[in-house]
Design a protein around this motif. Structure first.
Motif, PDB file in Angstrom:
ATOM      1  N   CYS A  17       0.898  -1.187  -0.179  1.00 51.27           N
ATOM      2  CA  CYS A  17       0.032   0.128   0.120  1.00 51.27           C
ATOM      3  C   CYS A  17       0.929   1.290  -0.159  1.00 51.27           C
ATOM      4  O   CYS A  17       1.734   1.471   1.065  1.00 51.27           O
ATOM      5  CB  CYS A  17      -0.887  -0.035   1.309  1.00 51.27           C
ATOM      6  N   SER A  19       1.334   4.147   1.009  1.00 45.80           N
ATOM      7  CA  SER A  19       0.836   5.278   1.947  1.00 45.80           C
ATOM      8  C   SER A  19       1.664   6.328   2.202  1.00 45.80           C
ATOM      9  O   SER A  19       1.986   6.672   3.543  1.00 45.80           O
ATOM     10  CB  SER A  19      -0.062   4.371   3.224  1.00 45.80           C
ATOM     11  N   GLU A  24      -3.747   7.566   2.344  1.00 45.50           N
ATOM     12  CA  GLU A  24      -4.082   6.168   2.967  1.00 45.50           C
ATOM     13  C   GLU A  24      -3.415   5.382   2.265  1.00 45.50           C
ATOM     14  O   GLU A  24      -2.840   4.259   2.785  1.00 45.50           O
ATOM     15  CB  GLU A  24      -5.535   6.172   3.398  1.00 45.50           C
ATOM     16  N   GLY A  25      -3.561   5.051   0.866  1.00 40.53           N
ATOM     17  CA  GLY A  25      -3.007   4.164   0.189  1.00 40.53           C
ATOM     18  C   GLY A  25      -3.287   2.625   0.341  1.00 40.53           C
ATOM     19  O   GLY A  25      -2.753   1.870  -0.275  1.00 40.53           O
ATOM     20  N   ASP A  76       1.363   5.793   7.542  1.00 41.03           N
ATOM     21  CA  ASP A  76       1.897   6.517   6.597  1.00 41.03           C
ATOM     22  C   ASP A  76       3.511   6.468   6.721  1.00 41.03           C
ATOM     23  O   ASP A  76       4.242   6.186   7.816  1.00 41.03           O
ATOM     24  CB  ASP A  76       1.532   8.080   7.058  1.00 41.03           C
ATOM     25  N   GLY A 139      -2.432   8.170  10.056  1.00 42.08           N
ATOM     26  CA  GLY A 139      -2.001   8.564   8.846  1.00 42.08           C
ATOM     27  C   GLY A 139      -1.050   9.751   8.683  1.00 42.08           C
ATOM     28  O   GLY A 139      -0.526  10.287   7.469  1.00 42.08           O
TER      29      GLY A 139
END
Length: 397
Positions: A17, A19, A24-25, A76, A139
């Motif tokens: 992800c 992020s 947020e990814g 994050d 995040g």
């Protein structure tokens, strides 16, 4: 239903992800998929503030009769930099020579993956915690930290949540797992100092007032003498000048103003207020010395602007939390961890206002670097430490 008992699988899902703050990814969605089968109720509030990006956060709680343990962290990550410099793609969770590569592997998706695996194993073995467990995941830790942990704590507290202890999964170990538990942090205070002068021709200095000379006087007073020599649990207070600027591209013009930004990391000899007063006193006294302003009778004219949201120094004194974690680390690794307050700041500085907090996670040698990576063996060891800590901490209540 398959439970997330494998920390490497958990981490791989998170690493894939992208992020990078503030995105947020997909990382919080991946966490939700892991946590709901473990009996967690998951909420993902979004917080906003003018001038800053909206941030999605996650708060998950698993009900239980007994004390309340919080695990805190962030999904994050910092930017990858030059992606071509990486040996393996930074969001692919590639494994090579027993290590998993990816941005956030150490800081700190790895810690989150291990804590979830530890809980999952306890539940799968019929040894679920005899109390409440929550996960507070932001995040916005690598960003301005405005719409993250601070507001998430306020939001959860307003809903009636209270906590008995918290462990933050930041990478605290300098060389190997078991080296170090963070039991506090120095404070952090930043400001910008501006000296006002009089612009003029460099060939006619008597008609001008060079602010660089005045700035040298004031900065000299900030750097010496030292603020203190440290305390029993903290390093000495240290001020670093982080930038100097006159905004002047011409070589034959004396500038109108000169600025210097600085940051102070301070120990428990000081509060934010007492340190600000000390700095003001130093600058006021130095402005009258005119050390580098020969022939000038007026004091150096300056302005000092403090940055918002300084970090306060803190030290955790909860012996049950600290002792339980230290014994768990030593039981698994055979290393007795040092209790440290070194390093920078973390979101523990916000959590300390709600409950006792300590930090323990992976080895931090590759955090924020190209080819950030973690040994798979360390993921397994940290999972075992967290699992033992969870069982011991709830068992002692």
């Amino acid at each position: 239903m398959k439970l997330p008992v494998d920390p490497a699988e958990n981490l791989a899902a998170l690493l894939r992800c992208p992020s990078v703050t503030p995105a947020e990814g997909g990382a919080l969605a991946a966490l939700q998929e892991m946590l709901e089968p473990l009996g967690f109720t998951v909420e993902r509030p979004v917080f906003s503030e003018s001038g800053t990006p909206d941030i999605e956060n996650l708060y998950a709680s698993r009900a239980g009769e007994g004390p309340h343990l919080m695990f805190a962290g962030h999904t994050d990550v910092v930017p990858v930099g030059d992606e071509s410099a990486w040996s393996h793609p930074p969001f692919a969770a590639h494994i090579a020579n027993g290590e998993m590569y990816g941005r956030g592997a150490v800081d700190m998706k790895g810690g989150i993956a291990c804590f979830i695996a530890a809980l999952a194993r306890s539940i799968a073995d019929g040894n679920a915690p005899r109390g409440k467990v929550s996960m507070l995941i932001t995040g916005d830790e690598e960003g301005p930290a405005i719409n993250g942990t601070v507001k998430l704590l306020q939001w959860a507290a307003a809903k009636g949540e209270t906590w008995d202890a918290c462990i933050v999964g930041e990478p605290t170990n300098p060389d190997r797992l078991g080296d170090m538990i963070k039991v506090g942090r120095r404070g952090s205070l930043s400001a910008t100092l501006t000296v006002l002068g009089r612009q003029g021709h460099a060939a006619y200095p008597h008609l001008a007032d060079n602010p660089v000379r005045g700035l040298m006087t004031l900065v000299d007073a900030l750097l010496s003498p030292e603020f203190d020599t440290g305390t029993e649990r903290f390093q000495s207070t240290n001020l670093e000048v982080t930038s100097v600027d006159v905004g002047n591209a011409a070589t034959n013009v004396i500038p109108q103003r000169a600025t210097a930004a600085f940051n102070v990391r301070f120990n428990d000899n000081w509060s934010v207020e007492s340190l600000q007063a000390e700095i003001h006193n130093r600058l006021d006294a130095a402005s009258r010395r005119r050390k580098y302003r020969k022939g000038r009778k007026e004091p150096v004219e300056f302005e000092l602007v403090w940055r918002d949201n300084p970090s306060h120094v803190f030290l955790t004194h909860d012996e049950k939390l600290i002792g339980t974690l230290a014994r768990s680390v030593e039981s698994v690794t055979a290393n007795r961890p040092a209790l440290s307050t070194s390093g920078g700041t973390s979101d523990a500085r916000f959590i300390k206002d709600y409950c006792p907090v300590v930090e323990f996670g992976l080895v931090g040698q590759t955090m924020h670097m190209v080819d950030e990576r973690v040994p798979l063996a360390d993921l397994e060891t940290l999972t075992r430490i967290y699992r033992q800590f969870i069982g011991n901490w709830f068992g002692e209540h």
